[in-house]
Design a protein around this motif. Structure first.
Motif: not given
Lengths: 131, 119
Positions: B31-38
């Motif tokens: 249930g966590h959020e992934i803001y971005r993968v760089f």
């Protein structure tokens, strides 16, 4: 750089960013590309520090000559970091000693800290980027 | 929690991209959020849609693309690192976009944690 514009005028709190440099300046591209992030990151007005450990201490070695390996000597850039308000440079004492170096061998003024003190400093960071 | 992810190694040679992918899948499941993968350093090679591993192996690039499609994850490839390695718009896999290093710093600012996967 759209991300930069998005942040300008934002209300995010200033975070502590630590750039952890572990690799020799040549041989791999990590040192150069780490420096590129640091320079871009400076525009975001965060609380930035750089740490040099293991062979990463060689990144700051005086007298780098790269002509014979056909690569650009980017070490003068470390001297320009001051102009970007990046003044917190830490070097691990054990890494220097293991390589027979002292702070006098380095291009820029640094704070030499033992491993345990660096660990404590790392603990205080919001973001640690390791290269 | 809101995570930012940094991938600094290319596919197959290092496990970094696999580990990052598995971390993201596990984080989403919790249930966590992934803001971005760089994607930075050789990590930009993960965005190359021309990669073609043997059929009995995982396709790392396609795994990332599917993740982006299924969960709307923002997959950002550093432009400077990408150009250095010949990763251009025309060979970008679905779900990836090319942008500047500012997007990495921004992820560090906006996410609760930035997790680095590298060598």
């Amino acid at each position: 750089m759209s991300g930069m514009e998005e942040n300008e005028g934002g209300t995010d709190k200033v975070k502590r960013f630590m750039f952890l440099n572990r690799k020799a300046p040549y041989g791999t591209i990590y040192a150069l590309e780490s420096l590129e992030v640091v320079l871009i990151g400076a525009a975001f007005d965060q609380n930035v520090s750089m740490v040099f450990v293991d062979d990463g201490v060689y990144q700051l070695k005086k007298g780098q000559q790269t002509k014979d390996i056909g690569q650009k000597n980017f070490s003068p850039t470390y001297r320009a970091l001051e102009d970007y308000d990046i003044e917190k440079l830490y070097v691990e004492q054990e890494s220097l000693e293991a390589r027979g170096l002292t702070a006098d061998d380095l291009l820029v003024p640094v704070e030499v800290l033992p491993s345990a003190a660096l660990g404590a400093l790392m603990e205080e960071q919001d973001v640690v980027l390791s290269f | 929690m809101k995570f930012g992810i940094l991938v600094n190694e290319g596919p197959y040679q290092h496990q970094a991209s696999d580990s990052a992918y598995q971390f993201v899948v596990a984080a989403l499941a919790k249930g966590h959020e992934i803001y971005r993968v760089f994607f930075y350093n050789d990590g930009v090679n993960n965005a190359n849609r021309l990669v073609e591993p043997p059929q009995d192996d995982r396709n790392i690039t396609q795994q990332w693309s599917k993740l982006a499609a299924d969960h709307g994850i923002d997959l950002v490839v550093c432009v400077a690192a990408a150009l250095r390695r010949g990763i251009k718009e025309e060979i970008l896999a679905p779900g990836f976009r090319i942008s500047g290093l500012g997007q990495l710093v921004e992820a560090g600012i906006k996410a609760d944690r930035l997790v680095v996967f590298g060598d």
